[in-house]
Design a protein around this motif. Sequence first.
Motif, short mmCIF file in Angstrom:
data_model
loop_
_atom_site.label_atom_id
_atom_site.label_comp_id
_atom_site.label_asym_id
_atom_site.label_seq_id
_atom_site.Cartn_x
_atom_site.Cartn_y
_atom_site.Cartn_z
N SER A 60 -18.41 57.07 -56.13
CA SER A 60 -19.46 56.84 -55.13
C SER A 60 -20.76 57.92 -55.72
O SER A 60 -20.37 58.79 -56.29
CB SER A 60 -19.28 57.05 -53.75
OG SER A 60 -18.99 58.46 -53.57
N ARG A 61 -21.86 57.59 -55.21
CA ARG A 61 -23.15 58.48 -55.48
C ARG A 61 -23.10 58.86 -57.33
O ARG A 61 -23.20 59.74 -57.50
CB ARG A 61 -23.05 59.61 -54.86
CG ARG A 61 -23.12 59.45 -53.25
CD ARG A 61 -23.37 60.70 -52.62
NE ARG A 61 -23.42 60.42 -51.29
CZ ARG A 61 -24.33 60.21 -50.33
NH1 ARG A 61 -25.52 60.09 -50.87
NH2 ARG A 61 -24.11 59.85 -48.97
N TRP A 84 -7.23 53.97 -51.57
CA TRP A 84 -8.66 54.47 -51.13
C TRP A 84 -9.37 54.33 -52.43
O TRP A 84 -9.16 54.96 -53.43
CB TRP A 84 -8.23 56.19 -50.82
CG TRP A 84 -9.52 56.50 -49.85
CD1 TRP A 84 -10.65 56.81 -50.69
CD2 TRP A 84 -9.52 56.82 -48.76
NE1 TRP A 84 -11.52 57.38 -49.78
CE2 TRP A 84 -10.70 57.41 -48.61
CE3 TRP A 84 -8.81 56.75 -47.62
CZ2 TRP A 84 -11.28 57.80 -47.09
CZ3 TRP A 84 -9.30 56.90 -46.42
CH2 TRP A 84 -10.52 57.45 -46.09
N ASN A 139 -13.80 54.25 -53.47
CA ASN A 139 -15.35 54.23 -52.68
C ASN A 139 -16.23 54.01 -53.97
O ASN A 139 -16.39 54.74 -55.05
CB ASN A 139 -15.62 55.68 -52.34
CG ASN A 139 -16.57 55.76 -51.40
OD1 ASN A 139 -17.59 54.95 -51.48
ND2 ASN A 139 -16.69 56.57 -50.25
N TYR A 174 -23.48 53.71 -53.11
CA TYR A 174 -24.34 54.44 -53.78
C TYR A 174 -24.38 54.41 -55.32
O TYR A 174 -24.30 55.41 -56.04
CB TYR A 174 -24.53 55.95 -53.29
CG TYR A 174 -24.70 56.02 -51.90
CD1 TYR A 174 -26.04 56.19 -51.32
CD2 TYR A 174 -23.85 56.34 -50.93
CE1 TYR A 174 -26.33 56.08 -49.90
CE2 TYR A 174 -23.87 56.42 -49.49
CZ TYR A 174 -25.12 56.36 -49.10
OH TYR A 174 -25.36 56.78 -47.81
N ASP A 201 -12.71 50.05 -45.87
CA ASP A 201 -13.96 50.14 -45.15
C ASP A 201 -15.19 49.65 -45.77
O ASP A 201 -15.38 49.89 -47.00
CB ASP A 201 -14.15 51.76 -44.79
CG ASP A 201 -15.04 51.90 -43.26
OD1 ASP A 201 -14.77 51.65 -42.44
OD2 ASP A 201 -16.31 51.91 -43.76
N SER A 203 -18.01 50.73 -45.75
CA SER A 203 -19.02 52.03 -46.58
C SER A 203 -18.61 52.38 -47.71
O SER A 203 -19.28 53.19 -48.34
CB SER A 203 -18.81 53.12 -45.38
OG SER A 203 -17.60 53.76 -45.49
N SER A 204 -17.24 51.92 -48.44
CA SER A 204 -17.03 52.07 -49.47
C SER A 204 -17.76 51.33 -50.75
O SER A 204 -17.73 51.45 -51.83
CB SER A 204 -15.60 51.86 -49.75
OG SER A 204 -14.69 52.46 -49.02
C1 LIG Z 1 -18.04 56.69 -49.28
O1 LIG Z 1 -18.77 57.43 -49.92
C2 LIG Z 1 -20.14 57.61 -49.21
C3 LIG Z 1 -20.90 58.38 -49.87
O2 LIG Z 1 -20.27 59.47 -50.30
C4 LIG Z 1 -19.67 58.06 -47.81
O3 LIG Z 1 -20.90 57.98 -46.95
C5 LIG Z 1 -18.60 56.84 -47.12
O4 LIG Z 1 -18.54 57.59 -45.73
C6 LIG Z 1 -17.41 56.71 -48.07
N1 LIG Z 1 -16.76 56.01 -47.31
C7 LIG Z 1 -15.48 56.01 -47.11
C8 LIG Z 1 -14.62 54.84 -46.60
O5 LIG Z 1 -15.00 57.21 -47.43
#
Ligand SMILES: *[C@@H]1O[C@H](CO)[C@@H](O)[C@H](O)[C@H]1NC(C)=O
Length: 684
Positions: free
Chosen positions: A566-567, A586, A588, A591, A608, A610-611
């Motif tokens: 991520s990011r 897990w 992610n 971003y 999730d 959000s990943s």
């Molecule tokens: C994935 O990464 C983003 C940004 O770092 C974060 O906001 C989000 O909570 C993460 N999702 C999970 C499931 O950890």
Amino acid sequence: MHSCGSRKIIVWILCLIFSLSHSILVWASSPPKHLCRQDQRDALWEFKSEFHLSGMAANEKTQTWRNNSDCCSWDGITCDPKTGNVLDLNLWSSSLNGPLRSSSDSIGNLKYLKDLRLSECNLFGKLPSSLGNLSDLTHLELDGNGFTGELPVSIGNLKQLTKLLIASSKLIELSSLDLSFWDTLRGDVDFSIFLHLKSLTSLDISTLNTRSIFSSTLHMVSPIGSLALASCNISEFPKFLRTQTSLFYLDISQNQIKGQVPEWLWSLPGLEYEIYLLDISSNAFKNPFPLLPKSITFLSASDNQFSGEILKTICQLDSLETLVLSNNNFSGSIPRCFEKFNTKLTVLHLQNNSLSGEFPEESVSVGLISLDVGHNQLSGEFPKSLMNCTGLEFLNVEENKFNDTFPFWLRLLPDLQFLVLRSNEFHGPIYSPEGSMSFPKLRIFDISKNLFSGALPSDYFSGWSEMSSGVYTPDNKQKRFIGIGFSNYLKSVVLANKGLEMKLLGTSFNIYKSIDVSGNRFQGEIPKSIGLLKEMIVLNMSNNAFIGSIPPSLSNLTNLQSLDLSRNRLSGKLPPELGKLTFLAWMNFSYNNLEGPIPQGTQIQSQDSSSFLHNPGLCGAPLPKTCSGGEEATINKDKEEDQVLSWIAAGIAYVPGVFCGFVIGHILTSYRHEWFKKFFHYFS
Ligand SMILES: *[C@@H]1O[C@H](CO)[C@@H](O)[C@H](O)[C@H]1NC(C)=O
Ligand SMILES: *[C@@H]1O[C@H](CO)[C@@H](O)[C@H](O)[C@H]1NC(C)=O
Ligand SMILES: *[C@@H]1O[C@H](CO)[C@@H](O)[C@H](O)[C@H]1NC(C)=O
Ligand SMILES: *[C@@H]1O[C@H](CO)[C@@H](O)[C@H](O)[C@H]1NC(C)=O
Ligand SMILES: *[C@@H]1O[C@H](CO)[C@@H](O)[C@H](O)[C@H]1NC(C)=O
Ligand SMILES: *[C@@H]1O[C@H](CO)[C@@H](O)[C@H](O)[C@H]1NC(C)=O
Ligand SMILES: *[C@@H]1O[C@H](CO)[C@@H](O)[C@H](O)[C@H]1NC(C)=O
Ligand SMILES: *[C@@H]1O[C@H](CO)[C@@H](O)[C@H](O)[C@H]1NC(C)=O
Ligand SMILES: *[C@@H]1O[C@H](CO)[C@@H](O)[C@H](O)[C@H]1NC(C)=O
Ligand SMILES: *[C@@H]1O[C@H](CO)[C@@H](O)[C@H](O)[C@H]1NC(C)=O
């Protein structure tokens, strides 16, 4: 009428059949069936025949045993009336006149025994290790015999044991007694048993689960050399040690001892130049820090309440090989004197104190194998003299303020296994064209939360053999290091995994392989050679500026459990092969600039949403945004097969997850057993 009559006949016939069969059954079971089980009788018979002189006296119990009779009726035997298993064997005061044999597993075959009494049977020789097979044993009486040698380690398997009588036994030659992890079910232990063991020089009753508070009741007449009282719920320094003069090994860790380490421990006659191991860790000791004798080789005083500067007098301890002062409140700088230890100091752990200033170059001992100064406020340059420590295996400086470029000379350390530079102010590239960085033995590489920058060439991870190949084979040096006994539990690192910071301790190091370069300023593409690191369990490259697409070679990392990209500025599609990483619990990808459909597969679909968020072009579940028809069609082909695989995967993935959790969670309670075994093995 007709139907009524035939019905009567049927009832009569049924009655007849019933009563006949009943009497046949009664008849069949009427002669007294042998209660004794064949295998139990054979075992008893074998036991009897091991003693050639037994049964000479007519009144003896074994004399009355008859091979062809029910062994449950034999003298000294009690059976379970339901199963016929032999529960008690009581031959108290028989003239057996011989050793208890181990090789022929007879006593060991009476595996349902709860009560074994062989007191005063004129037995001698060593106690057989097969005693440890009697896992139901609650009562073991062996006193009044002439046993010699050590109690077998397997006695430790007797988890139900509540009474062990060796008291008036002539174990006069017994020199080493290890009762660690003996669960007495919180019963009282009669500590006077130790008074009879006149040759006892080594006693380990660590984690003895007893109600008694023995620090006042434990006494020993023999000159004890090695004493392990770890985790025995002791609240004051054991006073009986005042009369001990030969102590060279003292472990009183994991108790609740408050106050100071008493000075008399060092003023005992004959003691000063002998004690070489002192473990007082995990208590509530306070200043003043003990003035230790020069003979000390191993000192662990971690997890106490010592504070102030680390005294320079510690530099006079020129036999010191292991110094562990982690988790106290030492402040000031690291003394500039450790070089005096020269090659001897192999373990220096000062984690989690309030140490500040630079790490003094001259304090680096070239013999270092393990250096841990994490969680302090050390600043300035990273000590270059570490390049001379060619045996270094473990290096942890996490959570400090080191401000330096990447220590490229680390490639001179061929045995390096753990490198943790997490949360410092390191900066600049970690790649130099001059020499490739290959870490053949590295298993944990954590340089996260620094200011590293630059791009990594696509072959960056080639040559990291330990992460790419299978089974870890410790070489001789590793064995020696573990042989000293302490490396396993002294290691401790705080790492990120599955979005949580967790503390890695003890043997969990042996299964954990991870790369964390997150929270830096890396650019360029993710090196394709990442796909070579097949043993990797955790990969975190988040919070950087990586570009390009996610390399499909990632799907080669079949052990991967956690993946965080991520990011970054990654683009292109998510490789569909990722759906086949069965342990990947897990992940992610949020971003980034990823696009296209999210691959199918239980592991991915259970994430999730959000990943995957903040990727403008990404579509499909678990994101709410659906893909256009064409895109989904291309992946649906594999969907069914994937789902079958994923269900299997979900089942399998549970296992390593639980395993990891277990190892990490329970290591604190389990390391000690191994540790003592290894220690005694090493010195025996
Ligand atoms: C994935 O990464 C983003 C940004 O770092 C974060 O906001 C989000 O909570 C993460 N999702 C999970 C499931 O950890
Ligand atoms: C018991 O005796 C019988 C003959 O009396 C013999 O065949 C058998 O081997 C014996 N069993 C044992 C365990 O000695
Ligand atoms: C009994 O113990 C011995 C030695 O401890 C072991 O070698 C053997 O396998 C055990 N036998 C059984 C049946 O458990
Ligand atoms: C430790 O000993 C105290 C008495 O000194 C007792 O109250 C307590 O329950 C014991 N704790 C354990 C864990 O055995
Ligand atoms: C540091 O030590 C304190 C106790 O001295 C403990 O509470 C804390 O958890 C430790 N922190 C780490 C990171 O080990
Ligand atoms: C550690 O020591 C410093 C002084 O050096 C003190 O201010 C601080 O309160 C101490 N911390 C703990 C947890 O005792
Ligand atoms: C490494 O050891 C050599 C020889 O002892 C010494 O000359 C050199 O200065 C050391 N290097 C560092 C960086 O300390
Ligand atoms: C690191 O040190 C350099 C010069 O010594 C300084 O300019 C820089 O600000 C320091 N970095 C941090 C993060 O403090
Ligand atoms: C990756 O590292 C970042 C810190 O750099 C952390 O916030 C995140 O939780 C880590 N990801 C995982 C999956 O542990
Ligand atoms: C996966 O590993 C094999 C070697 O086991 C290698 O030949 C192959 O190229 C790798 N795949 C990728 C996509 O890197």
